[in-house]
Design a protein around this motif. Structure first.
Motif, PDB file in Angstrom:
ATOM      1  N   PHE A  12       0.825  -1.200   0.000  1.00 57.14           N
ATOM      2  CA  PHE A  12       0.000   0.000   0.000  1.00 57.14           C
ATOM      3  C   PHE A  12       0.866   1.260   0.000  1.00 57.14           C
ATOM      4  CE2 PHE A  12      -2.070   3.394   2.444  1.00 57.14           C
ATOM      5  CZ  PHE A  12      -3.161   3.633   1.607  1.00 57.14           C
ATOM      6  N   VAL A  13       1.909   1.276   0.831  1.00 61.46           N
ATOM      7  CA  VAL A  13       2.799   2.438   0.897  1.00 61.46           C
ATOM      8  C   VAL A  13       3.523   2.637  -0.430  1.00 61.46           C
ATOM      9  CG1 VAL A  13       4.899   3.330   1.993  1.00 61.46           C
ATOM     10  CG2 VAL A  13       3.071   2.392   3.398  1.00 61.46           C
ATOM     11  N   LEU A  14       3.988   1.554  -1.027  1.00 67.54           N
ATOM     12  CA  LEU A  14       4.675   1.672  -2.319  1.00 67.54           C
ATOM     13  C   LEU A  14       3.739   2.193  -3.410  1.00 67.54           C
ATOM     14  CD1 LEU A  14       6.892  -1.526  -2.398  1.00 67.54           C
ATOM     15  CD2 LEU A  14       7.636   0.844  -2.201  1.00 67.54           C
ATOM     16  N   LEU A  15       2.526   1.666  -3.458  1.00 63.92           N
ATOM     17  CA  LEU A  15       1.573   2.138  -4.471  1.00 63.92           C
ATOM     18  C   LEU A  15       1.198   3.600  -4.242  1.00 63.92           C
ATOM     19  CD1 LEU A  15      -0.779  -0.942  -4.875  1.00 63.92           C
ATOM     20  CD2 LEU A  15       0.930  -0.100  -6.485  1.00 63.92           C
ATOM     21  N   LEU A  32      13.240  11.344   7.784  1.00 62.11           N
ATOM     22  CA  LEU A  32      13.460  10.567   9.006  1.00 62.11           C
ATOM     23  C   LEU A  32      12.223   9.741   9.355  1.00 62.11           C
ATOM     24  CD1 LEU A  32      15.332   9.868  11.336  1.00 62.11           C
ATOM     25  CD2 LEU A  32      14.404  11.823  12.571  1.00 62.11           C
ATOM     26  N   VAL A  33      11.059  10.330   9.207  1.00 60.69           N
ATOM     27  CA  VAL A  33       9.813   9.604   9.471  1.00 60.69           C
ATOM     28  C   VAL A  33       9.670   8.445   8.488  1.00 60.69           C
ATOM     29  CG1 VAL A  33       7.292   9.775   9.477  1.00 60.69           C
ATOM     30  CG2 VAL A  33       8.672  11.617  10.455  1.00 60.69           C
ATOM     31  N   ALA A  34       9.967   8.695   7.231  1.00 66.20           N
ATOM     32  CA  ALA A  34       9.855   7.656   6.205  1.00 66.20           C
ATOM     33  C   ALA A  34      10.843   6.524   6.479  1.00 66.20           C
ATOM     34  CB  ALA A  34      10.097   8.249   4.827  1.00 66.20           C
ATOM     35  N   ALA A  35      12.079   6.867   6.813  1.00 70.42           N
ATOM     36  CA  ALA A  35      13.084   5.843   7.083  1.00 70.42           C
ATOM     37  C   ALA A  35      12.704   5.029   8.320  1.00 70.42           C
ATOM     38  CB  ALA A  35      14.449   6.483   7.271  1.00 70.42           C
ATOM     39  N   THR A  36      12.180   5.694   9.337  1.00 74.64           N
ATOM     40  CA  THR A  36      11.751   4.995  10.551  1.00 74.64           C
ATOM     41  C   THR A  36      10.589   4.055  10.255  1.00 74.64           C
ATOM     42  OG1 THR A  36      12.450   6.889  11.870  1.00 74.64           O
ATOM     43  CG2 THR A  36      10.975   5.315  12.920  1.00 74.64           C
ATOM     44  N   ALA A  37       9.632   4.505   9.467  1.00 71.62           N
ATOM     45  CA  ALA A  37       8.473   3.667   9.115  1.00 71.62           C
ATOM     46  C   ALA A  37       8.907   2.438   8.320  1.00 71.62           C
ATOM     47  CB  ALA A  37       7.462   4.479   8.323  1.00 71.62           C
ATOM     48  N   ILE A  38       9.801   2.625   7.374  1.00 71.84           N
ATOM     49  CA  ILE A  38      10.289   1.497   6.569  1.00 71.84           C
ATOM     50  C   ILE A  38      11.073   0.526   7.441  1.00 71.84           C
ATOM     51  CG2 ILE A  38      11.868   0.868   4.702  1.00 71.84           C
ATOM     52  CD1 ILE A  38      10.938   3.488   3.316  1.00 71.84           C
TER      53      ILE A  38
END
Length: 84
Positions: A12-15, A32-38
């Motif tokens: 879902f995140v990738l799409l 930073l938020v994106a890297a933490t979520a991944i």
């Protein structure tokens, strides 16, 4: 079950990142938020199989069974009827 949820969330995140310009801007702005979520998704995907096995073994032992590591299943001894 948790693995399927994590995979679904990842897809879902990738799409969303591919098709939504606003979503891409958010991730660019908040790296930073994106890297933490991944990283969190990766950790959950790696840990959930181990946690599932742990809880399966724990439930087996709590119910009075014996965990067979080779067959990866719970075994119960048949109780003998005592005659008085």
């Amino acid at each position: 079950m948790m693995i399927l949820f994590t995979m679904f969330l990842g897809v879902f995140v990738l799409l969303a990142a591919i098709f939504s310009a606003q979503f891409r801007r958010f991730f660019i702005k908040h790296r930073l938020v994106a890297a933490t979520a991944i990283a969190l998704l990766v950790v959950v995907a790696l840990v959930s199989p181990m946690a599932a096995k742990y809880f399966s073994v724990d439930a087996c032992l709590d119910s009075g069974g014996r965990w067979n590591e080779f067959e990866n299943k719970c075994e119960y001894e048949k109780k003998k009827k005592e005659v008085y």
